[in-house]
Design an enzyme around this catalytic site. Structure first.
Site, PDB file in Angstrom:
ATOM      1  CD1 TRP A   1      -0.220  -1.575   3.122  1.00 22.84           C
ATOM      2  CD2 TRP A   1       0.695   0.453   3.279  1.00 22.84           C
ATOM      3  NE1 TRP A   1       0.600  -1.568   4.228  1.00 22.84           N
ATOM      4  CE2 TRP A   1       1.176  -0.336   4.348  1.00 22.84           C
ATOM      5  CE3 TRP A   1       1.136   1.770   3.187  1.00 22.84           C
ATOM      6  CZ2 TRP A   1       2.070   0.147   5.301  1.00 22.84           C
ATOM      7  CZ3 TRP A   1       2.036   2.257   4.133  1.00 22.84           C
ATOM      8  CH2 TRP A   1       2.483   1.444   5.172  1.00 22.84           C
ATOM      9  CG  ASN A   2       5.147   1.172   0.461  1.00 19.69           C
ATOM     10  OD1 ASN A   2       4.715   0.425  -0.409  1.00 19.69           O
ATOM     11  ND2 ASN A   2       6.398   1.151   0.846  1.00 19.69           N
TER      12      ASN A   2
ATOM     13  CB  CYS B   1      11.168  -1.297   1.311  1.00 25.81           C
ATOM     14  SG  CYS B   1       9.608  -2.124   1.489  1.00 25.81           S
TER      15      CYS B   1
ATOM     16  CB  SER C   1      -7.316  -4.860   1.639  1.00 23.68           C
ATOM     17  OG  SER C   1      -6.453  -4.841   2.762  1.00 23.68           O
TER      18      SER C   1
ATOM     19  CD  GLU D   1      11.023  -3.670  -2.581  1.00 19.77           C
ATOM     20  OE1 GLU D   1      10.229  -3.168  -3.383  1.00 19.77           O
ATOM     21  OE2 GLU D   1      11.170  -3.254  -1.407  1.00 19.77           O
TER      22      GLU D   1
ATOM     23  CE  LYS E   1      -3.388  -9.219  -1.663  1.00 17.56           C
ATOM     24  NZ  LYS E   1      -3.493  -8.041  -0.750  1.00 17.56           N
ATOM     25  N   PRO E   2      -4.069  -6.483  -5.299  1.00 17.15           N
ATOM     26  CG  PRO E   2      -5.766  -4.916  -5.760  1.00 17.15           C
ATOM     27  CD  PRO E   2      -5.396  -6.375  -5.935  1.00 17.15           C
TER      28      PRO E   2
ATOM     29  N   GLY F   1       6.650  -6.596  -0.020  1.00 16.43           N
ATOM     30  CA  GLY F   1       6.001  -6.478   1.286  1.00 16.43           C
ATOM     31  C   GLY F   1       6.966  -6.883   2.382  1.00 16.43           C
ATOM     32  CB  SER F   2       6.397  -7.645   5.929  1.00 11.49           C
ATOM     33  OG  SER F   2       5.665  -8.852   5.931  1.00 11.49           O
TER      34      SER F   2
HETATM   35  C1  SIN Z   1       9.187   0.166  -1.527  1.00 18.57           C
HETATM   36  O1  SIN Z   1       9.066   0.804  -0.506  1.00 18.57           O
HETATM   37  O2  SIN Z   1       8.860  -1.022  -1.560  1.00 18.57           O
HETATM   38  C2  SIN Z   1       9.679   0.763  -2.818  1.00 18.57           C
HETATM   39  C3  SIN Z   1      10.410   2.021  -2.633  1.00 18.57           C
HETATM   40  C4  SIN Z   1      10.850   2.660  -3.922  1.00 18.57           C
HETATM   41  O3  SIN Z   1      10.609   2.144  -5.026  1.00 18.57           O
HETATM   42  O4  SIN Z   1      11.462   3.710  -3.834  1.00 18.57           O
END
Ligand code: SIN
Length: 497
Positions: free
Chosen positions: A169-170, A304, A196, A270, A193-194, A248-249
Site C-alpha cells: 500500500w505504500n 522499504c 486492501s 522485495e 492482488k492489490p 512487502g514484509s
Molecule cells: C518500496 O518501498 O517497496 C519501494 C520504494 C521505492 O521504489 O522507492
C-alpha cells in the site's frame, strides 16, 4: 460508501469499485465487500469486493487462456500498447495522483512524484522500450556440426501462462506498474492482488490499460482482505501460475516463498529493509541533512528504502543532530490534499503503535527525545515526526524496520565500527552514506551488505535501476533489469547441418 463526487475527479469513470476478471468488472459472488478508508480523515472512501478462492481460480484460468494469444504478439505490438497506456496515464495524471493521496495519505506533491515514477515503469524504465530489445544470443560451438542459439520467452510459456502479483500500500500505483509493466512487455499475463488499503489506484490503472488495448484476461485484479491467506496460497500453489512477484514484509515473503516451493515456481521478492544512513566527519553536513530528510521522511517513513538507522561520526554528531531537528520541526503534518502539508498520516493505527513502541523502547534504553515522540490528535492516523538522539545499538529501532517517521541517531567513532553496525542485520535492501573522500566512498559502498547504495544522496529510486536486495530483503531485481525476471532463457542446439 462516499459518492464518486467525493473523490473530486475530473473523470469519475476512473473510479472503479469492482474487481476485474477476464475483461469484466465483477462483484464477489457472496456480495462481500472491503471498506477502504482515507487515513487522513478516517472516513470511508468506498468499497471493493471481497473475493475468495473461486474467483481467484477464475482469474488464473482467464490469465492462462489469454496467455495463448498475448504471448504470441510481437514485442513491437506490446510496446505500442504500453506506450498508449503511458499516454493515458499522463492524460489522467491529476486524477491518479489525487487518488494516491486519498487512499494512501501522502501529500499531493509527493503523490504526483509517485505518479511520474509509476508511469516511467510503463514508458522507458527499460520496460515498453525494453520489450523490443529482448535479444537472444548465438554461442559458437566447439562441435563443427552444431550451432548454438539462445532465445528468450515469456515465463508462462508452457502450461500456464501467467504470473501473480502481490503489492503493498505504500506506493499504490508505482508498485503495480513496476511489476505489471515488465510482465506485459515480456508477453506474460497477470493476476494482481492489490493491497486492501489502496485498491482504487490499481483498479484505475487497469481501466486505463484496457482503454489502451490490453485484451481481456491479460490483466486480472483480485481484491481481497479476509480471504488473503487462501488467495495467496492459491497463487503460489496453482500449477498454472509460473511466477509470483511480491513486495512487502519479510515474514510474509518467507511464507509465500515456502508455498511457491511446492511447484518450484519462480519468485521475485522485495521484502523489508532496515537501511543504515551514515554521516562521516568529512561529509558536506548541509547535504547530509537534506539527504536524511528525504531518505527518512519520504512517504512519512513508509518505504522499504527509507533510512531506519542514522549513524553519525562523533565530531559532527551535535551539529548534524541540531540541524536535522530544526528541519523536522518545520514540517507541516496534515491532510495531503492541503497544499501546505509536507507530511501525511501513517496508513493505519497499527502503524502508529509500532512507531510508538520503537520510540518508547529507545527512550527506556537511554535515548534522548529531541523532537516529536507521540501520536498527534485528530481522526486520522498521524504521528509527530520524531528525532531521537543517542539511541543505543540494541534498541528495537536499530534491529527492525520502523516504517514510520522516526529518525534514530546513533554516534560512532570509526569507519570499521560503523560498517560492522550497518551490516549487523539479517536484511540488506538499501544503504546510504555521506563522505567526500573518494577512497572511503568506494570502500564503504563495497562493504555495505545491501543491494542498493546511495553515496551522497538520500534518494536512489528510479525506474531504470536494478531495484532489489540481498540477505532477507529479497530475491531478483525489478526496474532496470526487471524484464529478465519475466522471461525464460531457452537454449536450442541446431544439428544436421
Ligand atoms: C518500496 O518501498 O517497496 C519501494 C520504494 C521505492 O521504489 O522507492
Amino acid at each position: 460508501m462516499a459518492s464518486t463526487a467525493a473523490f473530486g475527479f475530473k473523470e469519475p469513470s476512473l473510479i472503479r469499485t469492482q474487481a476485474y476478471i477476464d475483461g469484466k468488472w465483477v462483484d464477489a459472488k457472496d456480495g462481500g465487500v472491503i471498506k477502504v478508508t482515507n487515513p487522513a480523515t478516517a472516513e470511508e472512501l468506498g468499497t471493493v469486493p471481497e473475493l475468495g478462492l473461486d474467483e481467484t481460480k477464475q482469474a488464473i484460468a482467464a490469465a492462462s487462456e489469454a496467455f495463448k494469444t498475448w504471448s504470441k504478439t510481437t514485442p513491437k505490438q506490446r510496446h505500442d500498447i504500453l506506450m498508449k497506456f503511458y499516454a493515458l496515464m499522463q492524460e489522467h495524471q491529476d486524477d491518479l495522483a489525487r487518488l494516491i493521496t486519498l487512499e494512501n495519505g501522502k501529500p499531493l506533491a509527493e503523490a504526483k512524484g509517485e505518479h511520474a515514477y509509476s508511469a516511467s515503469f510503463i514508458e522507458s524504465g527499460r520496460v515498453a522500450e525494453e520489450a523490443v530489445r529482448t535479444y537472444g544470443e548465438v554461442i559458437p560451438s566447439p562441435f563443427p556440426q552444431l550451432r548454438n542459439v539462445v532465445i528468450k520467452q515469456p515465463i508462462g510459456m508452457v502450461l500456464s501462462p501467467h504470473r501473480a502479483i502481490l503489492t503493498p500500500w505504500n506506493f499504490p500505483s508505482a508498485m503495480i506498474t513496476r511489476k505489471l509493466g515488465a510482465a506485459l512487455a515480456a508477453g506474460c499475463t497477470a493476476v494482481i492482488k492489490p493491497p486492501s488499503e489502496t485498491p482504487f489506484s490499481a483498479l484505475a490503472l487497469v481501466e486505463l490499460a484496457t482503454r489502451a488495448g490490453v485484451p481481456p484476461g491479460v490483466i486480472n485484479v483480485v481484491t481481497t482482505q479476509a480471504n488473503v491467506s487462501a488467495v495467496g496460497r492459491e497463487m503460489c500453489e496453482n500449477t498454472a501460475v509460473k511466477k509470483v512477484s511480491f513486495t512487502g514484509s519479510t515474514p510474509v515473503a518467507k511464507m509465500l516463498y515456502g508455498l511457491a516451493a511446492s511447484t518450484l515456481k519462480k519468485v521475485s521478492i522485495e521484502a523489508g529493509g532496515n537501511a543504515p544512513f551514515i554521516v562521516f566527519d568529512d561529509a558536506d553536513i548541509d547535504a547530509a541533512v537534506a539527504g536524511a530528510i528525504v531518505c527518512k521522511f519520504r512517504g512519512t517513513g513508509q518505504t522499504c528504502v527509507c533510512a531506519n538507522r542514522i549513524y553519525v561520526q562523533s565530531s559532527v554528531y551535535a551539529d548534524f543532530a541540531s540541524r536535522l531537528a530544526e528541519k523536522v520541526a518545520a514540517f507541516k503534518v496534515g491532510n495531503g490534499l492541503d497544499e501546505n502539508t509536507t507530511h501525511g498520516p501513517l496508513i493505519h493505527d497499527r502503524a502508529i503503535e509500532k512507531v510508538q513502541r520503537h520510540v518508547d523502547d529507545a527512550l527506556a534504553k537511554g535515548a534522548q527525545l529531541i523532537h516529536g515522540g507521540k501520536r498527534l490528535p485528530g481522526p486520522g492516523s498521524f504521528f509527530a515526526p520524531t528525532v531521537l538522539s543517542d539511541v543505543p545499538p540494541d534498541a528495537l529501532v536499530n534491529k527492525e524496520e520502523t516504517f514510520g517517521p522516526l529518525a534514530a541517531l546513533t554516534r560512532f567513532e570509526t569507519e570499521e565500527e560503523v560498517i560492522k553496525l550497518a551490516n549487523d542485520t539479517p536484511v540488506g535492501l538499501a544503504g546510504y552514506f555521506y563522505s567526500r573522500d573518494v577512497g572511503r566512498v568506494w570502500r564503504v559502498a563495497e562493504a555495505l551488505e545491501v543491494g542498493m547504495v546511495g553515496t551522497n544522496t538520500g534518494l536512489i529510486s528510479q525506474a531504470v535501476i536494478p531495484f532489489g536486495g540481498v540477505k532477507e530483503s529479497g530475491l531478483g531485481r525489478e526496474g532496470g533489469h526487471g524484464i529478465e525476471e519475466y522471461m525464460n532463457v531457452k537454449f536450442i542446439a541446431f544439428g544436421g547441418l
